[in-house]
Design an enzyme around this catalytic site. Structure first.
Site: not given
Ligand code: MSP
Length: 501
Positions: A17, A20, A125, A128, A143, A146, A295, A298
């Site tokens: 989304h 990312h 969790c 998480c 959590c 979540h 925030k 997903k």
């Molecule tokens: N897999 C772990 C990260 C491991 S790194 C060694 C993870 N994945 S995640 O799919 O949840 O991605 C988290 C990251 O996605 C956040 O740290 C950020 O970079 C990005 N974001 C996800 N949602 C976001 C927002 N709503 N706003 C800003 N960044 C976002 O955590």
């Protein structure tokens, strides 16, 4: 000089989304900018495929975790070119080479005496994939992220002796004030460390979807240790037949959002210390994209689909909007309305129209050829200082401020058009002032476009192509360069940011 930048690797339990896309775009801006400086850049992104979140999502879908991982990893891989991300590699934690590297490094951590067997008891969790202390959960054992009810787990694990790194971590944050930015996040990390560190599970016994622990077949590594090591493992196999570790490690910048601050700010440096590996130069923590104050995520379901936005407006528009509207490092709300406003007023009008008007005037008054005239001294210093100013800001990961500096020049050029009114100058006998104004405007467009290239690769590329400027490096942002050369033809330019249907 090399520059190695990373994004987090994204979980494959759901589709990509805008959140990312955001981090990947930011990392891409940095990567492209450093390439413009002639550095040997390596930009890494990828997917995090092990652990409970993925295993659970696969079970819910009635498929094998590997199949779910293959499908969703592909969607993340496909996102990169759609947002014009110029990543040099896409890592998957299910890559055999990554898994072998994780085993190698964590075995060394054990041999170095930082691993012991124990029993974990506490909250966990599964969404998480994180163990939580009593003071880290909400009323009703929920959590805090979540909002699901947590269970209390008891599990025999191998532990990583995180607590023994307490002093070294405190010293790290005190000695290297720029190790982690912004400052508020650095303070948060330091106060977490000072509050006392507990040892953390390094392995999980109940899971099978993970990297097998070489010294105990009943365990797999806890997904966070597997995941963090991607930044290191990738260098050993990203370029077939070559190991980039010696030239690129340690990383120059890990970009993350604050949701994964603790893992990167505490676990990661401790793990590297335990494995005798050098620590990254810096970690930069950006804020959250918010939708109606929450925030975007997903789990909450309030996500904007980046693919839809790109289909309508193009990837430059998305890149521009996210970096411009949300101050990088802080939380910020995004909305379709704000997006459409910025698109129309800044991209279509201030930049796109400026380019079209200047090129049209050149066609009309100078037969589409670059006039032979010096740069107007009134505006030269502002153009001269742009590249250096933006480099300095990008070095500090001040990506929004960098774009702001560029946009001040874009606006200056628009005012210059109004002040000089070339259509008036065209009517007077002495044509030198018109030559000077047009040469200045073309030079201004060229300088601004070169420096803005990392942010808006497509549109600036088209404009520079029309000007016949092939060089995309910062050398082409020096205003006094004769680019394009006097007399060189300048091509016509279709609207850079047309009105979407
Ligand atoms: N897999 C772990 C990260 C491991 S790194 C060694 C993870 N994945 S995640 O799919 O949840 O991605 C988290 C990251 O996605 C956040 O740290 C950020 O970079 C990005 N974001 C996800 N949602 C976001 C927002 N709503 N706003 C800003 N960044 C976002 O955590």
């Amino acid at each position: 000089m090399s520059f190695y930048v990373t994004t987090p690797i994204y979980y494959v339990n759901a589709a990509p989304h805008l959140g990312h896309a955001y981090t990947t775009i930011a990392a891409d801006v940095m990567a492209r900018h450093h390439r413009q400086r002639g550095e040997d850049v390596f930009f890494l992104t990828g997917t995090d495929e092990h652990g409970e979140p993925v295993a659970d999502a696969a079970r819910a879908a009635g498929i094998e975790p590997q199949l779910l991982a293959d499908r969703n990893s592909e969607r993340f891989r496909a996102l990169a070119p759609r947002i014009d991300a110029s990543n040099d590699f896409f890592i998957r934690t299910t890559d055999a080479q990554h898994m072998a590297k994780v085993q190698e490094v964590l075995t060394r951590v054990r041999e170095n005496g930082h691993v012991y067997k124990g029993v974990y008891e506490g909250w966990y969790c599964p969404r998480c994939a994180d163990f939580k202390a009593d003071n880290e959960i909400d009323e009703g054992n929920l959590c805090p992220i979540h909002h699901i009810e947590l269970s209390r787990e008891q599990e025999e694990n191998y532990f990583f002796a995180l607590s023994s790194f307490q002093q070294r971590l405190e010293a790290l944050y005190e000695e290297r004030p720029h190790f982690l930015a912004p400052r508020t996040r650095r303070n948060e990390a330091l106060s977490f460390i000072r509050s006392g560190l507990r040892d953390v599970p390094l392995t999980r016994r109940r899971l099978t979807w993970g990297v097998p622990v070489p010294w105990d077949a009943e365990h797999v590594f806890y997904v966070w240790f597997d995941a963090l090591l991607n930044y290191y493992s990738a260098l050993s196999y990203a370029r077939p037949g070559e190991d980039l570790t010696a030239t690129l490690w340690p990383a120059d910048c890990h970009l993350i959002a604050k949701d994964i601050l603790r893992f990167h700010a505490v676990y990661w440096p401790a793990l590297l210390m335990a494995a005798d590996l050098a620590l990254p130069e810096r970690i930069f923590v950006h804020g959250y994209l918010l939708m109606e104050g929450e925030k975007m995520s997903k789990s909450l379901g309030n996500v904007l689909d980046p693919f839809e936005v790109i289909d309508r407006f193009g990837s430059d528009a998305l890149r521009f909007y996210l970096i411009r509207d949300v101050s990088f490092g802080q939380d910020g709300s995004v909305s379709t309305m704000a997006f459409e406003q910025r698109y129309a007023s800044e991209l279509a009008n201030e930049y796109g129209n400026l380019a079209s008007r200047v090129i049209a005037m050149l066609a009309r008054y100078r037969d589409g050829r670059m006039p032979d005239a010096a740069l107007d001294p009134e505006i030269a210093p502002e153009l001269q200082s742009l590249a250096g100013e933006v480099s300095g800001l990008i070095d500090e990961v001040q990506l929004t401020q960098g774009l702001d500096a560029i946009w001040q020049r874009v606006r200056r050029l628009n005012r210059y058009v109004e002040e000089k009114a070339p259509w008036q100058l065209a009517k007077q006998g002495d044509q030198a002032p018109l030559d000077a104004a047009l040469a200045t405007l073309i030079t201004g467009l060229r300088v601004v476009s070169v420096v803005a290239h990392p942010y808006l690769p497509e549109a600036t590329g088209k404009l520079l192509d029309a000007l016949g400027v092939a060089d995309r490096s910062l050398a082409a942002a020096v205003p006094s360069q004769p680019l394009p050369a006097p007399g060189a033809p300048i091509a016509s330019l279709p609207p850079l940011f047309p009105k979407p249907e």
